[in-house]
Design an enzyme around this catalytic site. Structure first.
Site, PDB file in Angstrom:
ATOM      1  N   TYR A 157       0.886  -1.137  -0.098  1.00 13.55           N
ATOM      2  CA  TYR A 157      -0.024   0.082  -0.124  1.00 13.55           C
ATOM      3  C   TYR A 157       0.746   1.145   0.006  1.00 13.55           C
ATOM      4  CZ  TYR A 157      -3.096   3.814   1.735  1.00 13.55           C
ATOM      5  OH  TYR A 157      -3.575   4.721   1.899  1.00 13.55           O
ATOM      6  N   LYS A 161       0.913   4.081  -3.178  1.00 15.88           N
ATOM      7  CA  LYS A 161       0.779   5.757  -2.847  1.00 15.88           C
ATOM      8  C   LYS A 161       1.938   6.452  -3.144  1.00 15.88           C
ATOM      9  CE  LYS A 161      -2.541   7.085  -1.391  1.00 15.88           C
ATOM     10  NZ  LYS A 161      -3.807   7.839  -2.082  1.00 15.88           N
TER      11      LYS A 161
END
Length: 377
Positions: A157, A161
């Site tokens: 994650y 990002k």
């Protein structure tokens, strides 16, 4: 600087943050049009927004952020994009290919659509997790955008990002088909809380299962600075205004900004207790096991996940990356956003806390029913 006359597209429009940005725009500005892009449009939200839309046109685009044709249609004629859509996954439930497809490829496709359709301003909602903490758990206290920090992002994650943020900032200054140039910036909010925060509901449910005693997953010393969702939405609106200002546009384009507010600095666990204490919840005095032992157990669980992967999907409830994040002192100021975007928190801590607690109280009965419901085999 007013946003009057803008045609604005918001991705992730029905999400926790996207919804607040739309409501704030309708409250503050007289935009020509607000376009809502989401894979799952909530009819109740659309109905409530229409009650306060005034002269602003509301248009719905339902579909996947990875659909180039949908992105071209939604960007056609738009002047401003708030890109809040992403998959959030801190425990490894989602395949990395899916995370990359939505968070990175989706951002790339959206930026390409903006170039093709002459969208002048693009604001990306990033995350504090693109900054760390690093695997060693080195702390940052009141950091800024200039703080030097050795960081190696290992969690999918966090990596996706960061990659999407870099794509956004690198696109700044590219020529549009009209000959104009696009201006982009990224906002890095701290942990976002407020009405609608699913993480808070999850912690509340776990506390219910533990006799209304919240589980402690972070030490008291591991202070962070959560930020209220209304203030994050306000920062997005101010960033849009700043990008519209010819005097500020060049300086802001290609930059990222940490977004925090005046919420007291405390650990994640103690913050959960602060907003749930009025509802009768207690909290464990210390971690269930010493931190080094928890890291060792997490390591064993991660090894088991790897060994079992050819046969079944096993997702440990805790991993070393998450354990590090929860137990590292990691705070940042909003000084640069204040200087460049004229950002100051719109909502004070006392109000934000009250509204958050009141919302949790409103969902408490339903969550108790869920927790008490018998589990069927």
């Amino acid at each position: 600087m007013s946003l009057a006359g803008e045609v604005c597209l918001i991705t992730g429009a029905c999400g926790f943050l996207g919804e607040r940005i739309i409501k704030l725009l309708l409250e503050e500005e007289e935009l020509t049009e607000i376009r809502l892009l989401d894979r799952d449009i909530k009819p109740d939200l659309i109905t409530s927004l229409k009650e306060s839309q005034g002269h602003t046109k509301l248009t719905v685009f339902e579909g996947d952020i990875r659909d180039p044709e949908l992105l071209r249609k939604s960007c056609h004629g738009a002047t401003l994009v708030f890109h809040t859509a992403s998959i959030i996954d801190v425990i490894g439930l989602v395949e990395e290919t899916e995370l990359h497809g939505v968070n990175v490829k989706g951002t790339q496709l959206l930026l390409e659509a903006c170039i093709q359709e002459n969208v002048r301003s693009f604001i990306y909602t990033s995350s504090i997790e693109v900054a760390g903490p690093n695997p060693q758990g080195d702390p940052i206290i009141n950091g800024t955008e200039d703080t030097r920090y050795s960081c190696c992002l290992k969690f999918p994650y966090s990596k996706t990002k960061f990659q999407a943020e870099q794509l956004t900032l690198q696109t700044n200054g590219e020529f549009l088909r009209s000959g104009d140039k696009i201006a982009t910036c990224a906002l890095r909010p701290m942990y976002i809380y407020g009405e609608g925060c699913k993480f808070l509901v999850g912690h509340m449910e776990n506390g219910m299962r533990n006799g209304d005693v919240l589980l402690r997953t972070s030490t008291k010393e591991a202070v962070v600075n959560p930020v209220y969702v209304g203030n994050v939405a306000w920062a997005h609106v101010l960033a849009a205004k700043a990008l519209k200002d010819p005097k500020k546009r060049a300086a802001i384009g290609g930059s990222f900004y940490f977004i925090s507010d005046d919420t007291p600095h405390m650990s994640y666990s103690d913050f959960n207790h602060e907003v749930m204490k009025p509802l009768g919840f207690g909290i464990q005095g210390r971690l269930s096991l010493p931190l080094p032992l928890l890291f060792f157990i997490s390591f064993l669980l991660e090894m088991a996940q790897v060994l079992l992967s050819p046969f079944l999907k096993f997702n440990p409830p805790m991993n070393r990356q998450l354990l590090t994040m929860l137990n590292t002192q990691f705070t940042f100021t909003y000084g640069k956003a204040q200087r460049d975007l004229d950002y100051t928190p719109r909502y004070c801590w006392e109000d934000a806390k009250t509204w958050t607690t009141d919302w949790l109280a409103s969902v408490l009965p339903k969550q108790r029913e869920i927790v008490r419901a018998p589990k069927h085999p």
